[in-house]
Write an enzyme that holds these catalytic residues in place. Structure first.
Site: not given
Ligand code: NAD
Length: 515
Positions: A265, A299
């Protein structure tokens, strides 16, 4: 700790004078790095959390597997009863938990509470589901044979979540995963650890009361290294990842490389299209909420606005009035509509995007800077911005990338087809909305030549989905589906079972293999 924060933490029994354990696998622990939870509104440090060390994660995964092996044999309706109790536990603490979301993430209170309500709703859904996760009986071509399609529990589900929905996304996953008979292990965003600890405590109490292993709803707080262990582990059958496209690409590839299952997502780049026949008394506030709600950190936030030439001036005038009336406030206060960005890094992203807009000579109709006066000096407040870039080339980065900040880019169109083309011309495909009263436009928009997003709304904004339909996006948003609809089918292991009740053993397709 300020009284503003301490009241909320103590209402949820979170200690305020010591480091807090950020790992739960049946027992609370945490021997990894210490992280700080920082309030985005004031800059105050709310707590210090002992996150998971690599040993904590592997220990928790072992416990999750053991918990799954026990839980998979519990009948599904009985699992539903556990969910009903979790629902009750959440409902009792709905306001307090909602306030904690507001305190730690920064969204306004009604949205914080709304997230908890969403978890409650999906529990209700999953209670029903626990009696309806039906397989199928398929007609066999062979006499005396029956074919069954059987859903069985899958195993261990790891939920990796983003900062902006620190409760609801976990709720969607936990509810379906528990109903399906799995153990779930959660790695929340490193910047919302307190919320995850409070949620896990509520769930853990229910499990404990029912003599079930706590590792059915495990928690490992921490950052990228913790996420990487879960993503790479063969002990994890399904990785449900919510976050950015950048990280989603890494996670998706890592899971595929070990032939695991994933639900992705990822980012959205959502457009609203306003037709000349639209009811502007609905469309203007609808776009306003979509663009400014959660300070542009959903998002599904509206990031692109396509206005028909005939109504563009009036629409923008009315929209700017709403923007003009906005005041940044403490999101805990009930009349605040605009809270802070989640982190200083988000403010920097906002600023660099504004710089880029200026460098391409975009008209900044509103905003474009931080506020001179904010409720607290340490808060991450920025002015929601409306910009009209000169170019409508959707491959330009201002249009083609998700900027996770309250910046709305506007373009003017003459024909619906042109606006749909723009809608579809970006890598992402999460949410989209059309404002019109003409049924013919609705047909185009929702049909084969219409929006290619996972969410295709009419006279409803891009954000604010209910739990009943499956939620998710297409293309670089990752194709994942969560929450309602058929999303549960991903949380089970499907078996096709051919059962021969006859005294013959014929082969399918009439194949002859007589010996
Ligand atoms: P992010 O991608 O920075 O982090 C998401 C998660 O991934 C965190 O828990 C982080 O610690 C973890 N992470 C980071 N690097 C990783 C790796 N290499 N391996 C495994 N895990 C890792 O996102 P964010 O800044 O927390 O959230 C914002 C983003 O999330 C936006 O792009 C938003 O659109 C998206 N989002 C999407 C939805 C959806 O349903 N499509 C819903 C909410 C947020």
């Amino acid at each position: 700790l300020s009284s503003r924060a301490s009241g909320i933490l103590s209402a949820l029994n979170i200690p305020t004078n010591q480091e807090i354990s950020g790992v739960y696998d049946g027992q609370w622990k945490g021997s990894g790095e210490v992280v700080e939870s920082v309030c985005p509104t004031t800059g105050e440090i709310l707590a210090r959390i002992n996150t998971a060390s690599p040993a904590d994660v592997s220990g928790a995964l072992t416990k999750s597997r053991e918990a799954y092996l026990q839980f998979r044999d519990v009948p599904a309706p009985r699992r539903g009863e556990i969910l009903r109790q979790i629902r009750e536990g959440l409902a009792i603490k709905r306001e307090e938990l909602g306030a904690l979301v507001t305190l730690e993430m920064g969204k306004i209170r009604t949205e914080g509470v709304g997230e908890v309500q969403e978890f409650i709703d999906i529990c209700d859904y999953a209670v029903g589901l626990s009696r309806m996760m039906n397989g199928r009986v398929v007609a066999s071509e062979r006499p005396g044979h029956t074919i069954l399609e059987v859903p069985n529990p899958l195993g261990v589900v790891a939920v990796l979540s983003a900062f902006n929905f620190p409760v609801a996304v976990y709720g969607w996953n936990l509810a379906l995963s528990l109903a399906a008979g799995n153990a779930t292990i959660w790695k929340p965003s490193p910047t919302t650890p307190l919320t995850s600890i409070a949620v896990t405590s509520i769930v853990a109490k229910v499990l404990e009361k029912n003599n079930l292993p706590g590792a059915l709803a495990g928690l490992v707080t921490g950052g990228q290294p913790v996420g990487e262990v879960l993503v790479g582990s063969k002990e994890v059958d399904l990785v449900s990842f919510t976050g950015s496209e950048r990280v989603g690409r890494i996670v998706g590839q890592a899971v595929v490389s070990r032939f695991g299952k994933s639900i992705l997502e990822l980012g959205g780049n959502n457009a609203s299209i306003v037709m000349p026949d639209a009811d502007l008394s609905l469309a203007v506030p609808g776009v306003f909420f979509g663009a400014v709600g959660t300070a542009g950190q959903r998002c599904t936030s509206t990031r692109r606005l396509f206005l028909h030439r005939d109504i563009a001036d009036e629409f923008l005038e009315r929209l700017q009035k709403l923007y003009g009336a906005l005041k940044p406030g403490d999101p805990l206060e009930t009349d605040t509509l605009l809270g802070p960005m989640h982190t200083p890094a988000a403010v920097n992203l906002y600023k660099s995007t504004i710089d880029y807009l200026r460098s391409i000579d975009a008209d900044i109709l509103f905003g474009g800077k931080e506020y001179d006066v904010t409720p607290y000096d340490g808060g991450n407040f920025v002015q929601p911005t409306i910009a009209v870039p000169k170019s409508v080339d959707m491959s330009d980065r201002i249009w083609s990338t998700e900027t996770f900040a309250p910046i709305l880019n506007v373009a003017i169109f003459d024909e619906l087809e042109e606006a749909i083309r723009w809608n579809n011309a970006v890598p992402q495909g999460l949410s989209s909305s059309l404002w019109t009263r003409d049924l013919r436009n609705v047909g185009k928009w929702t049909g084969p030549s219409g929006s290619d997003a996972g969410i295709v709304n009419v006279n409803a904004g891009t954000s604010g989905a209910e739990i009943g339909a499956s939620f998710g996006g297409n293309k670089s948003t990752g194709w994942g589906r969560e929450s309602g609809g058929d999303a549960w089918k991903q949380y089970v292991r499907w078996s096709a079972c051919t059962i021969n009740f006859s005294n013959e053993a014929p082969l399918a397709q009439g194949v002859n293999f007589n010996v």
